[in-house]
Structures are given as C-alpha cells and as structure tokens.
Motif scaffolding. Structure first.
Motif, PDB file in Angstrom:
ATOM      1  N   MET A   1       7.308 -15.063  -5.245  1.00 14.20           N
ATOM      2  CA  MET A   1       6.838 -14.845  -3.906  1.00 14.20           C
ATOM      3  C   MET A   1       5.718 -13.807  -3.935  1.00 14.20           C
ATOM      4  O   MET A   1       5.794 -12.831  -4.653  1.00 14.20           O
ATOM      5  CB  MET A   1       7.980 -14.340  -3.030  1.00 14.20           C
ATOM      6  N   ALA A   2       4.721 -14.058  -3.146  1.00 15.41           N
ATOM      7  CA  ALA A   2       3.593 -13.132  -3.051  1.00 15.41           C
ATOM      8  C   ALA A   2       3.948 -11.977  -2.121  1.00 15.41           C
ATOM      9  O   ALA A   2       4.543 -12.178  -1.072  1.00 15.41           O
ATOM     10  CB  ALA A   2       2.361 -13.855  -2.530  1.00 15.41           C
ATOM     11  N   SER A   3       3.581 -10.778  -2.525  1.00 17.66           N
ATOM     12  CA  SER A   3       3.851  -9.622  -1.673  1.00 17.66           C
ATOM     13  C   SER A   3       2.632  -9.323  -0.817  1.00 17.66           C
ATOM     14  O   SER A   3       1.486  -9.496  -1.238  1.00 17.66           O
ATOM     15  CB  SER A   3       4.202  -8.409  -2.521  1.00 17.66           C
ATOM     16  N   LYS A   4       2.874  -8.842   0.409  1.00 15.95           N
ATOM     17  CA  LYS A   4       1.785  -8.494   1.313  1.00 15.95           C
ATOM     18  C   LYS A   4       1.285  -7.097   1.006  1.00 15.95           C
ATOM     19  O   LYS A   4       2.059  -6.227   0.613  1.00 15.95           O
ATOM     20  CB  LYS A   4       2.273  -8.544   2.761  1.00 15.95           C
ATOM     21  N   LYS A   5      -0.001  -6.914   1.198  1.00 20.70           N
ATOM     22  CA  LYS A   5      -0.549  -5.567   1.062  1.00 20.70           C
ATOM     23  C   LYS A   5      -0.306  -4.815   2.355  1.00 20.70           C
ATOM     24  O   LYS A   5      -0.539  -5.337   3.433  1.00 20.70           O
ATOM     25  CB  LYS A   5      -2.041  -5.610   0.778  1.00 20.70           C
ATOM     26  N   GLY A   6       0.168  -3.606   2.249  1.00 21.42           N
ATOM     27  CA  GLY A   6       0.439  -2.800   3.428  1.00 21.42           C
ATOM     28  C   GLY A   6      -0.840  -2.221   4.013  1.00 21.42           C
ATOM     29  O   GLY A   6      -1.902  -2.253   3.402  1.00 21.42           O
ATOM     30  N   VAL A   7      -0.716  -1.678   5.199  1.00 21.44           N
ATOM     31  CA  VAL A   7      -1.859  -1.074   5.875  1.00 21.44           C
ATOM     32  C   VAL A   7      -2.136   0.314   5.314  1.00 21.44           C
ATOM     33  O   VAL A   7      -3.279   0.730   5.197  1.00 21.44           O
ATOM     34  CB  VAL A   7      -1.595  -1.010   7.400  1.00 21.44           C
ATOM     35  N   ARG A   8      -1.087   1.029   4.905  1.00 22.17           N
ATOM     36  CA  ARG A   8      -1.258   2.397   4.425  1.00 22.17           C
ATOM     37  C   ARG A   8      -1.470   2.415   2.910  1.00 22.17           C
ATOM     38  O   ARG A   8      -0.778   1.735   2.169  1.00 22.17           O
ATOM     39  CB  ARG A   8      -0.046   3.233   4.798  1.00 22.17           C
ATOM     40  N   LEU A   9      -2.445   3.222   2.478  1.00 21.65           N
ATOM     41  CA  LEU A   9      -2.766   3.390   1.069  1.00 21.65           C
ATOM     42  C   LEU A   9      -2.403   4.796   0.619  1.00 21.65           C
ATOM     43  O   LEU A   9      -2.518   5.744   1.392  1.00 21.65           O
ATOM     44  CB  LEU A   9      -4.270   3.224   0.842  1.00 21.65           C
ATOM     45  N   SER A  35      -1.434   9.759   2.187  1.00 24.29           N
ATOM     46  CA  SER A  35      -1.657   8.357   2.539  1.00 24.29           C
ATOM     47  C   SER A  35      -2.578   8.276   3.734  1.00 24.29           C
ATOM     48  O   SER A  35      -2.694   9.226   4.512  1.00 24.29           O
ATOM     49  CB  SER A  35      -0.330   7.663   2.854  1.00 24.29           C
ATOM     50  N   LYS A  36      -3.266   7.143   3.856  1.00 22.17           N
ATOM     51  CA  LYS A  36      -4.142   6.932   4.993  1.00 22.17           C
ATOM     52  C   LYS A  36      -4.011   5.492   5.454  1.00 22.17           C
ATOM     53  O   LYS A  36      -3.615   4.611   4.694  1.00 22.17           O
ATOM     54  CB  LYS A  36      -5.590   7.263   4.665  1.00 22.17           C
ATOM     55  N   ASN A  37      -4.348   5.267   6.724  1.00 16.75           N
ATOM     56  CA  ASN A  37      -4.318   3.944   7.305  1.00 16.75           C
ATOM     57  C   ASN A  37      -5.669   3.291   7.027  1.00 16.75           C
ATOM     58  O   ASN A  37      -6.702   3.784   7.454  1.00 16.75           O
ATOM     59  CB  ASN A  37      -4.062   4.043   8.813  1.00 16.75           C
ATOM     60  N   ARG A  38      -5.675   2.180   6.295  1.00 13.60           N
ATOM     61  CA  ARG A  38      -6.941   1.570   5.897  1.00 13.60           C
ATOM     62  C   ARG A  38      -7.677   0.926   7.058  1.00 13.60           C
ATOM     63  O   ARG A  38      -8.884   0.752   6.986  1.00 13.60           O
ATOM     64  CB  ARG A  38      -6.727   0.597   4.755  1.00 13.60           C
ATOM     65  N   ARG A  39      -6.990   0.576   8.129  1.00 13.30           N
ATOM     66  CA  ARG A  39      -7.652  -0.022   9.290  1.00 13.30           C
ATOM     67  C   ARG A  39      -8.357   1.019  10.150  1.00 13.30           C
ATOM     68  O   ARG A  39      -9.455   0.789  10.639  1.00 13.30           O
ATOM     69  CB  ARG A  39      -6.640  -0.769  10.153  1.00 13.30           C
ATOM     70  N   ASN A  40      -7.740   2.169  10.339  1.00 13.76           N
ATOM     71  CA  ASN A  40      -8.325   3.211  11.187  1.00 13.76           C
ATOM     72  C   ASN A  40      -9.348   4.065  10.453  1.00 13.76           C
ATOM     73  O   ASN A  40     -10.331   4.508  11.034  1.00 13.76           O
ATOM     74  CB  ASN A  40      -7.235   4.124  11.746  1.00 13.76           C
ATOM     75  N   THR A  41      -9.121   4.335   9.181  1.00 16.96           N
ATOM     76  CA  THR A  41      -9.989   5.202   8.396  1.00 16.96           C
ATOM     77  C   THR A  41     -10.552   4.407   7.235  1.00 16.96           C
ATOM     78  O   THR A  41      -9.931   4.321   6.173  1.00 16.96           O
ATOM     79  CB  THR A  41      -9.210   6.425   7.874  1.00 16.96           C
ATOM     80  N   THR A  42     -11.731   3.825   7.423  1.00 20.70           N
ATOM     81  CA  THR A  42     -12.303   2.990   6.366  1.00 20.70           C
ATOM     82  C   THR A  42     -13.094   3.806   5.363  1.00 20.70           C
ATOM     83  O   THR A  42     -13.211   3.426   4.204  1.00 20.70           O
ATOM     84  CB  THR A  42     -13.208   1.910   6.973  1.00 20.70           C
TER      85      THR A  42
END
Length: 64
Positions: A1-9, A35-42
């Motif tokens: 099964m493929a795992s999803k990439k999370g929003v937080r890095l 950690s940071k949110n990749r959607r809010n902080t690009t």
C-alpha cells in the motif's frame, strides 16, 4: 500500500553565526529540529533562537 505524504515536514534549523564567527565560546555548529506546515509556509524559515556555541541569540535558517 502506498503511504500518503503528510502536510507537516520535519526541518532542521542551523545557526548562521557559527559558520563565520571564529570568536565563539566552543567549536561546532548548533542545530534545532522543528516541523512546519508545507501548505502555509512554502519558503525557508528563519527564527531567532539561542545558540550555546555563540552564547547569544542568533538567526537560525532552515537547511535541506
């Protein structure tokens, strides 16, 4: 099964003064992890944090 990439890095913050400052308390480079949110902080994060090698608060920039 493929795992999803999370929003937080998980990122690493490195002291900018440790690379250039030769007049510091102890040798080495200080690093923090956070950690940071990749959607809010690009862009790359810069935070002012305490560096025990420089013995002062300095700017820490995101690496990798």
């Amino acid at each position: 099964m493929a795992s999803k990439k999370g929003v937080r890095l998980i990122i690493t913050l490195e002291c900018t003064e440790c690379r250039t400052n030769t007049n510091k308390r102890s040798p080495g480079v200080n690093r923090y992890t956070t950690s940071k949110n990749r959607r809010n902080t690009t862009g790359r994060i810069e935070l002012k944090k305490f560096c025990p090698h420089c013995n002062t608060h300095t700017i820490h920039k995101e690496i990798k």
